[in-house]
Design a protein around this motif. Structure first.
Motif, mmCIF file in Angstrom:
data_model
loop_
_atom_site.group_PDB
_atom_site.id
_atom_site.type_symbol
_atom_site.label_atom_id
_atom_site.label_comp_id
_atom_site.label_asym_id
_atom_site.label_seq_id
_atom_site.Cartn_x
_atom_site.Cartn_y
_atom_site.Cartn_z
ATOM 1 N N ASN A 304 -0.524 -1.299 11.452
ATOM 2 C CA ASN A 304 0.902 -1.285 11.114
ATOM 3 C C ASN A 304 1.230 -2.352 10.088
ATOM 4 O OD1 ASN A 304 1.359 0.836 12.888
ATOM 5 N ND2 ASN A 304 1.841 -0.534 14.614
ATOM 6 N N LYS A 305 0.604 -3.513 10.203
ATOM 7 C CA LYS A 305 0.841 -4.570 9.221
ATOM 8 C C LYS A 305 0.342 -4.139 7.840
ATOM 9 C CE LYS A 305 0.702 -8.462 12.400
ATOM 10 N NZ LYS A 305 -0.018 -9.716 12.773
ATOM 11 N N HIS A 307 0.126 -1.062 6.719
ATOM 12 C CA HIS A 307 1.080 -0.072 6.189
ATOM 13 C C HIS A 307 2.324 -0.730 5.649
ATOM 14 C CE1 HIS A 307 -1.185 3.503 7.145
ATOM 15 N NE2 HIS A 307 -1.251 3.219 8.469
ATOM 16 N N LYS A 308 2.815 -1.748 6.332
ATOM 17 C CA LYS A 308 4.022 -2.430 5.873
ATOM 18 C C LYS A 308 3.765 -3.103 4.545
ATOM 19 C CE LYS A 308 6.110 -3.265 10.402
ATOM 20 N NZ LYS A 308 6.528 -4.289 11.387
ATOM 21 N N ASP A 311 3.633 -0.455 1.834
ATOM 22 C CA ASP A 311 4.965 0.077 1.494
ATOM 23 C C ASP A 311 5.743 -0.919 0.607
ATOM 24 O OD1 ASP A 311 4.367 2.311 2.910
ATOM 25 O OD2 ASP A 311 5.359 1.620 4.764
ATOM 26 N N THR A 312 5.622 -2.163 0.889
ATOM 27 C CA THR A 312 6.362 -3.162 0.090
ATOM 28 C C THR A 312 5.815 -3.272 -1.308
ATOM 29 O OG1 THR A 312 4.896 -4.869 0.977
ATOM 30 C CG2 THR A 312 6.988 -4.531 2.110
#
Length: 313
Positions: A304-305, A307-308, A311-312
């Motif tokens: 999840n980290k 992916h974040k 995305d940024t």
């Protein structure tokens, strides 16, 4: 209390004298200060602290004794005969003994030992008899140590000029740790009456009665050997009965060994092994499942980290 200075004033003026440089030291350790103000002259002598409480002969004798002998000698000098029962005398003797022994360890001369003991005796008496406050007694000690290797030549000595500055510091530290650090305890001990306990012991002793009486009979064993053997001596123990050796050697019949596993079938053994394995593995499986879930959660959090971050960007 601190040693009082002897002051001699000539003339009729009552002006306060000012210090001057006309100072002289005599060979006896006394310092004379002459102060001139017009027609007035003031001479002040600071009496030496040495040999005021302990004489030179007593100090010389104490320097050559051990702790026990020093205690006995001080007990004789200050007449502390009740130190075994009286708490105040015991504390006084103990404090004086420790002070003399400390002075001996510092390699003091007889003059220095006597001056140091005068200071110890004065400050301790201020607590014991005068019930002086801690601050006032500290001021008294400060007055006694005044003039030891002074920075200015016009500072007069209080009577302990035979010490150097390093010895004065050691004496101050000793007085703080031995007396002032326990000041409240000394004040309490010297201001309260010791409780008296009277212990009595009754001892009953039976003594022999006069010889004119028949008890105990004199020479009660002074009889013939035959009479003593027949009537007085303890008879010999009776012999033990003989035991039949054949009966003693009889042993119980041996117990036959019973093989408990001979009646088990392979199916019974398999069931026992499965039940034991199932009990042992159940806990292990739970621990493995918990650890796998924990690792799985950690991996999911990392993904999840990632992916974040993607995305940024």
């Amino acid at each position: 209390m601190a040693a009082k200075s002897q002051t001699k004033v000539s003339g009729k003026s009552s002006k306060t004298p000012l210090p001057s440089n006309n100072s002289k030291n005599d060979t006896k350790g006394k310092k004379t200060v002459t102060i001139a103000d017009g027609d007035d002259e003031v001479e002040e002598q600071a009496e030496s602290f040495a040999y005021k409480i302990l004489s030179q002969e007593q100090c010389t004798e104490l320097m050559g004794l051990e702790v026990t002998d020093i205690q006995n000698k001080l007990c004789e000098i200050f007449k502390l005969s009740n130190h075994c029962t009286d708490l105040q005398d015991a504390a006084t003797l103990d404090y004086y003994t420790s002070a003399v022994w400390w002075g001996k360890q510092q390699s003091f001369t007889t003059q220095q030992l006597s001056g140091f003991f005068t200071m110890v005796h004065t400050l301790f008496t201020n607590v014991k008899d005068q019930h002086m406050h801690l601050v006032d007694n500290l001021k008294e000690m400060q007055k006694m140590l005044r003039g030891i290797e002074p920075e200015y030549s016009d500072v007069k000595s209080a009577g302990m000029e035979f010490f150097n500055l390093q010895q004065a510091k050691s004496i101050s530290e000793y007085m703080f740790t031995s007396l002032f650090q326990h000041y409240k305890l000394f004040e309490f001990m010297f201001s309260h009456t010791q409780a008296e306990e009277i212990i009595g012991t009754d001892l009953e002793i039976e003594v022999a009665k006069p010889a004119a009486m028949p008890f105990p009979p004199p020479l009660d064993e002074g009889v013939e050997e035959s009479l003593h053997t027949s009537y007085i001596a303890t008879p010999p123990p009776s012999p033990e009965p003989e035991v039949d050796e054949s009966a003693k050697s009889t042993e119980p019949p041996p117990v036959e060994d019973i093989d408990a596993f001979s009646e088990l079938t392979p199916q019974d053994v398999l069931e026992v092994v499965e039940s034991v394995t199932k009990d042992l593995m159940s806990g292990l499986q739970l621990d493995l499942a918990a650890k796998l879930r924990e690792k799985e959660n950690n991996l999911i959090q990392r993904i999840n980290k990632v992916h974040k971050v993607a995305d940024t960007t």
